[in-house]
Write a protein that holds these residues in place. Structure first.
Motif, short mmCIF file in Angstrom:
data_model
loop_
_atom_site.label_atom_id
_atom_site.label_comp_id
_atom_site.label_asym_id
_atom_site.label_seq_id
_atom_site.Cartn_x
_atom_site.Cartn_y
_atom_site.Cartn_z
N MET A 1 0.84 -1.21 0.00
CA MET A 1 0.00 0.00 0.00
C MET A 1 0.87 1.25 0.00
N GLY A 2 1.94 1.22 0.79
CA GLY A 2 2.84 2.36 0.86
C GLY A 2 3.49 2.65 -0.48
N GLY A 3 3.94 1.59 -1.16
CA GLY A 3 4.54 1.76 -2.47
C GLY A 3 3.56 2.35 -3.47
N LEU A 4 2.33 1.85 -3.44
CA LEU A 4 1.32 2.36 -4.37
C LEU A 4 0.96 3.81 -4.05
N ALA A 5 0.88 4.13 -2.75
CA ALA A 5 0.54 5.50 -2.33
C ALA A 5 1.58 6.48 -2.86
N GLU A 6 2.85 6.13 -2.66
CA GLU A 6 3.96 6.96 -3.16
C GLU A 6 3.83 7.18 -4.66
N GLN A 7 3.61 6.08 -5.38
CA GLN A 7 3.49 6.13 -6.83
C GLN A 7 2.32 7.02 -7.26
N MET A 8 1.18 6.89 -6.57
CA MET A 8 0.00 7.69 -6.92
C MET A 8 0.28 9.19 -6.73
N VAL A 9 0.98 9.53 -5.63
CA VAL A 9 1.29 10.93 -5.36
C VAL A 9 2.21 11.48 -6.45
N GLY A 10 3.27 10.71 -6.76
CA GLY A 10 4.21 11.14 -7.79
C GLY A 10 3.54 11.30 -9.14
N GLU A 11 2.73 10.29 -9.51
CA GLU A 11 2.09 10.33 -10.83
C GLU A 11 1.04 11.44 -10.93
N SER A 12 0.34 11.70 -9.84
CA SER A 12 -0.69 12.74 -9.90
C SER A 12 -0.04 14.10 -10.12
N VAL A 13 1.11 14.33 -9.49
CA VAL A 13 1.79 15.61 -9.68
C VAL A 13 2.37 15.69 -11.10
N ARG A 14 2.91 14.58 -11.57
CA ARG A 14 3.42 14.57 -12.94
C ARG A 14 2.28 14.85 -13.94
N ALA A 15 1.14 14.23 -13.71
CA ALA A 15 -0.02 14.44 -14.57
C ALA A 15 -0.45 15.91 -14.55
N LEU A 16 -0.39 16.51 -13.38
CA LEU A 16 -0.82 17.90 -13.20
C LEU A 16 0.11 18.85 -13.96
N VAL A 17 1.39 18.63 -13.77
CA VAL A 17 2.40 19.53 -14.33
C VAL A 17 2.45 19.40 -15.85
N ASN A 18 2.25 18.18 -16.37
CA ASN A 18 2.30 17.95 -17.82
C ASN A 18 0.92 17.91 -18.48
N SER A 19 -0.13 18.23 -17.74
CA SER A 19 -1.50 18.12 -18.26
C SER A 19 -1.72 16.77 -18.95
N ASP A 20 -1.35 15.71 -18.24
CA ASP A 20 -1.42 14.36 -18.80
C ASP A 20 -2.69 13.65 -18.29
N ALA A 21 -3.75 13.73 -19.09
CA ALA A 21 -5.05 13.21 -18.66
C ALA A 21 -5.04 11.69 -18.51
N ALA A 22 -4.26 11.00 -19.34
CA ALA A 22 -4.22 9.53 -19.28
C ALA A 22 -3.59 9.07 -17.97
N LEU A 23 -2.49 9.75 -17.59
CA LEU A 23 -1.83 9.40 -16.33
C LEU A 23 -2.75 9.72 -15.14
N ALA A 24 -3.46 10.83 -15.24
CA ALA A 24 -4.42 11.20 -14.17
C ALA A 24 -5.46 10.09 -14.03
N GLN A 25 -5.93 9.59 -15.18
CA GLN A 25 -6.95 8.54 -15.16
C GLN A 25 -6.42 7.27 -14.50
N LYS A 26 -5.16 6.97 -14.74
CA LYS A 26 -4.53 5.80 -14.13
C LYS A 26 -4.54 5.94 -12.59
N VAL A 27 -4.16 7.14 -12.10
CA VAL A 27 -4.14 7.37 -10.66
C VAL A 27 -5.53 7.17 -10.07
N ILE A 28 -6.53 7.69 -10.80
CA ILE A 28 -7.92 7.58 -10.32
C ILE A 28 -8.32 6.10 -10.21
N SER A 29 -7.93 5.29 -11.20
CA SER A 29 -8.30 3.86 -11.12
C SER A 29 -7.51 3.13 -10.03
#
Lengths: 235, 235
Positions: free
Chosen positions: B23-51
């Motif tokens: 869970m900790g590993g996934l949480a870290e990954q979700m936080v990192g990916e959500s910020v990357r998605a935000l900064v790059n306007s990457d809707a597909a990556l955002a969708q992955k975090v949501i799922s």
């Protein structure tokens, strides 16, 4: 609750229930007072809410300690164990509600210079009334342990979300109309979000009560997020 | 961990530890990916975090169920009981971290129209790096169970708060400069607050590990609130 041989165990469960009810009462009061302080720019009342948070923190710790001691000493099974684990979870949610009330109280001083526009104040009051009603109802259900009622409260969080969304929209409009509103409206945005989250905690508690009564999680997805996250720049 | 007669019990504890680490590993990954998605306007990556959030929710439920069954079946005392209660608490904090990552991911679509100004993006990235480092370190401490290290992480939340406060100030400035920035900056304000809260959850986990190792709460007040609540309209 089932019948026990150890009446001392009943006493311990009653102690937990009583402490949870006290925490619930204080949480409700803190939420109500923080909104009153905000709307009336009442710094003294805000300060009272901030100090009350220490009582909540201590209460959560005491419930936690008692719960652990009770599990270790009585080694309860099934429903009794759920009762104690449930108390732990509810105490944690109530402590968070207290934190959110305190956070709103802290913003009173920040918006004091401009005061809160009447229309926005009414919006915040309305939102907080809904959240407090939800909290009050869920605490009543905690006493009766009706799984049915717990589930119906859980499924009703949407009303709060709808009011929050319209308030969010209104706050953005105020900001756009006059940049001098931005700081105050930003604080009010966070206040509104805090109140919306209080509704989430009430929903968590409803789920915990359902679990205590049935040993299961309520069926069906629960709308945990507000809908303002989707507000595009065209709004 | 102390030695047990039942190796099956050790297996159960190991299962909980493994699930928490996942869970900790996934949480870290979700936080990192959500910020990357935000900064790059990457809707597909955002969708992955949501799922991915569904995986977190299920993991928390499974840890909870396993914890209860283990307590009921093994009736553990002292350190072993704390181990299980601690796992419950940490799973709940990690599940909230996942929610906060998901909430940030949901805002990607809302800010996509304008994109995120470079300077603000760097601020958000910096804040999230600090939060992720804190989360990573606390998860390492979970494996080693060092009460000393847990306490030092808990006492270090102030750096995140300082960065958050300066970002908050900057976001207000952008809004005041041009009303067209208001909607995007409001979303970024909530994103920044979410990341600041991720730091709070890392701190909660540090406190839980301290409690698991020692049976006590760490001494001394902990700064739970950010300092932006005091920002007056004169700022």
């Amino acid at each position: 609750m089932t019948a026990h041989i150890y009446t001392a165990f009943d006493e311990e469960l009653k102690y937990l229930m009583r402490r949870i009810s006290e925490m619930g009462g204080l949480a409700e009061q803190m939420v109500g007072e923080s909104v009153r302080a905000l709307v009336n720019s009442d710094a003294a009342l805000a300060q009272k809410v901030i100090s009350d948070d220490v009582i909540m923190d201590n209460a959560e710790r005491e419930v936690g300690d008692k719960a652990i001691v009770t599990i270790a000493k009585r080694q309860p099974m099934a429903a009794d164990l759920r009762e104690i684990i449930g108390a732990l979870r509810i105490a944690s949610d109530l402590e968070r509600v207290g934190d959110l009330g305190k956070n709103n109280a802290k913003r009173v001083m920040a918006v004091q210079g401009t005061g809160v526009p009447r229309k926005l104040a009414r919006g915040i009051e309305h939102l907080s009334e809904l959240a407090m009603t939800q909290l009050k109802e869920v605490l009543d259900v905690y006493t009766t342990r009706s799984a049915e009622k717990a589930k119906s409260i859980r499924d009703r969080d949407e009303e709060i979300d709808a009011i929050y969304t319209s308030l969010f929209r209104e706050l953005l409009t105020y900001m756009m109309e006059d940049p001098r509103n931005i700081t105050t409206c930003t604080h009010l945005l966070f206040c509104a979000k805090n109140i919306e989250r209080i509704g989430d905690h009430a929903t968590n508690i409803a789920e915990t009560i359902y679990y205590m009564a049935t040993g299961a999680q309520p069926e069906g997805e629960r709308p945990k997020d507000d809908t303002t996250t989707a507000f595009g720049v065209a709004d």
